[in-house]
Write a protein that holds these residues in place. Structure first.
Motif, mmCIF file in Angstrom:
data_model
loop_
_atom_site.group_PDB
_atom_site.id
_atom_site.type_symbol
_atom_site.label_atom_id
_atom_site.label_comp_id
_atom_site.label_asym_id
_atom_site.label_seq_id
_atom_site.Cartn_x
_atom_site.Cartn_y
_atom_site.Cartn_z
ATOM 1 N N ALA A 1 0.827 -1.199 0.000
ATOM 2 C CA ALA A 1 0.000 0.000 0.000
ATOM 3 C C ALA A 1 0.865 1.254 0.000
ATOM 4 C CB ALA A 1 -0.932 -0.005 1.209
ATOM 5 N N GLU B 1 -1.133 -6.619 -4.645
ATOM 6 C CA GLU B 1 -1.843 -5.583 -3.895
ATOM 7 C C GLU B 1 -1.525 -4.176 -4.405
ATOM 8 O OE1 GLU B 1 -2.346 -4.010 0.739
ATOM 9 O OE2 GLU B 1 -0.782 -5.446 0.215
ATOM 10 N N THR C 1 -7.903 0.798 -7.701
ATOM 11 C CA THR C 1 -8.931 1.427 -6.869
ATOM 12 C C THR C 1 -8.817 2.945 -6.915
ATOM 13 O OG1 THR C 1 -9.020 -0.482 -5.385
ATOM 14 C CG2 THR C 1 -9.885 1.598 -4.534
ATOM 15 N N GLN D 1 -4.495 -1.680 -5.456
ATOM 16 C CA GLN D 1 -4.663 -0.365 -4.840
ATOM 17 C C GLN D 1 -4.689 0.733 -5.895
ATOM 18 O OE1 GLN D 1 -4.617 0.796 -1.486
ATOM 19 N NE2 GLN D 1 -4.246 -1.068 -0.336
#
Length: 412
Positions: free
Chosen positions: A22, A46, A53, A50
């Motif tokens: 992240a 991930e 998103t 992220q």
């Protein structure tokens, strides 16, 4: 994790408990890239999730290309970079291997791409586990390599990578590495800076001359193949740019501190090195554990320090010699293998500077590959062996710390 970074939170910044992945994604968003090419692979996925998103919410104004594989991802960001765009991508292990030809082409084109590589063992023996072998397999591709210790440094190094890669005097792609599984999924408190401060940090690049770029309809001459003198010229300039990046990275670290209040020391970070008799050399997430054990050993009167490598390519030989010269003994911890040598990759490279170390003796420790933990007990073992070497005792040159059977099987 134990860290030596000098930290002073910026007023208005926000502390968030987030994973290393992240942190990388947020750093990419803060850098405002024009193009992001995305393809998932464990343990990097991930990051792309992220960023997807952020893009879907309208928080990231970029062209997001969801490609069919890593080779396409690297070709896409290389092309966008050569057209003058700021770019980002991320990968790991097999993905890095799959894009290898494009990784070489990106370096040869001097395209200032920024990529995160979440370290994981590479093909050969199929292993979905941590290790720096993917980094080692591409160390001579012509990229600048930076290595993060913790989640905060992941975010900070990605931002510093843009300043380094896109600097007019450098123009070399940068790969930011951090240990898969150990940092990718670890949640820590991370100081997320203000967008305005990141913009100010990167605005220096706007004041520099524009780099050469491809413009549709514009005239630009270039050779499709490099041979003879022309090839030698380009290769020499590339090598010189990488050498210049050492001093440039030191400068960037100081400027980063002036804006964000955090400094890491540039190419290498020294921890309790001033009066150390013996030293461990390490990189990545292992350094937090090493620092903790050093503190405990110091309480018993053992003068031990840590030299953490933050810039691995170009190899920070001069900075390491300056920090290590005159120490009684040095133990180098590698989280990867150097096939063809008994010792680890960083160990064998530091050996090239052995005559400049003022008589310091050296040991190689191989640990942390294939997700094996570099525990406090392991670090204590390494420090004890390095102290024995300093005391003149007979010590094995290369030790596979988590695999003692190696000594019997391989005669190491």
């Amino acid at each position: 994790m134990n860290t030596n970074a000098q930290t002073k939170n910026k007023p208005g910044s926000q502390i968030k408990v987030i994973t290393g992945n992240a942190a990388a994604a947020i750093a990419a968003k803060l850098a405002r890239p024009d193009v992001v090419a995305a393809y998932p692979i464990t343990p990097q996925t991930e990051i792309i999730e992220q960023i997807s998103t952020f893009h879907a919410r309208g928080e990231m104004d970029c062209e997001l290309i969801t490609v069919e594989g890593e080779n396409s991802a690297m070709n896409a960001v290389m092309a966008a970079s050569l057209a003058g765009g700021r770019v980002f991508t991320a990968t790991s292990s097999w993905g890095l291997v799959f894009m290898y030809d494009a990784v070489l082409a990106t370096a040869g084109a001097r395209a200032p791409v920024v990529m995160v590589n979440v370290n994981r063992e590479t093909p050969g023996i199929i292993a979905v586990s941590s290790g720096q072998q993917d980094m080692i397999s591409t160390r001579d591709a012509g990229w600048i390599f930076l290595i993060a210790e913790n989640c905060q440094e992941v975010l900070d190094l990605v931002l510093q990578a843009y300043r380094l890669a896109e600097d007019y005097d450098i123009q070399v792609p940068v790969m930011v590495h951090y240990d898969g599984f150990y940092l990718s999924y670890l949640s820590e408190g991370v100081d997320v800076p203000l967008q305005e401060d990141v913009d100010r940090f990167l605005s220096v690049l706007n004041d520099q001359p524009q780099r050469t770029k491809l413009v549709p309809g514009g005239k630009l001459g270039c050779g499709s193949h490099g041979i003879l003198g022309g090839y030698l010229e380009l290769r020499h300039k590339h090598v010189c740019a990488m050498e210049r990046s050492k001093a440039k990275f030191e400068q960037i670290d100081k400027e980063f501190e002036s804006i964000f209040g955090r400094s890491y020391g540039g190419q290498v970070e020294e921890y309790r090195m001033e009066d150390a008799d013996v030293v461990l050399v390490g990189s990545g997430s292992m350094c937090g554990t090493i620092k903790t054990v050093i503190d405990e050993k110091r309480e018993t009167g053992i003068k031990v320090g840590l030299l953490k490598i933050r810039m691995y390519r170009p190899f920070p030989g001069e900075a390491m010699v300056k920090a290590l010269k005159g120490k009684k003994s040095i133990g180098v911890v590698d989280r990867s293998l150097c096939f063809g040598f008994k010792g680890g990759p960083i160990y064998t490279e530091l050996k090239a500077f052995e005559t400049q170390l003022g008589g310091s003796k050296m040991l190689s420790f191989i640990d942390g590959i294939a997700n094996t933990d570099i525990t406090k007990v392991n670090v204590e073992t390494m420090i004890d062996a390095t102290c024995d070497l300093a005391a003149g005792k007979a010590v094995r040159e290369v030790t596979w710390v988590s695999y003692p059977e190696a000594q019997e099987e391989g005669g190491l």
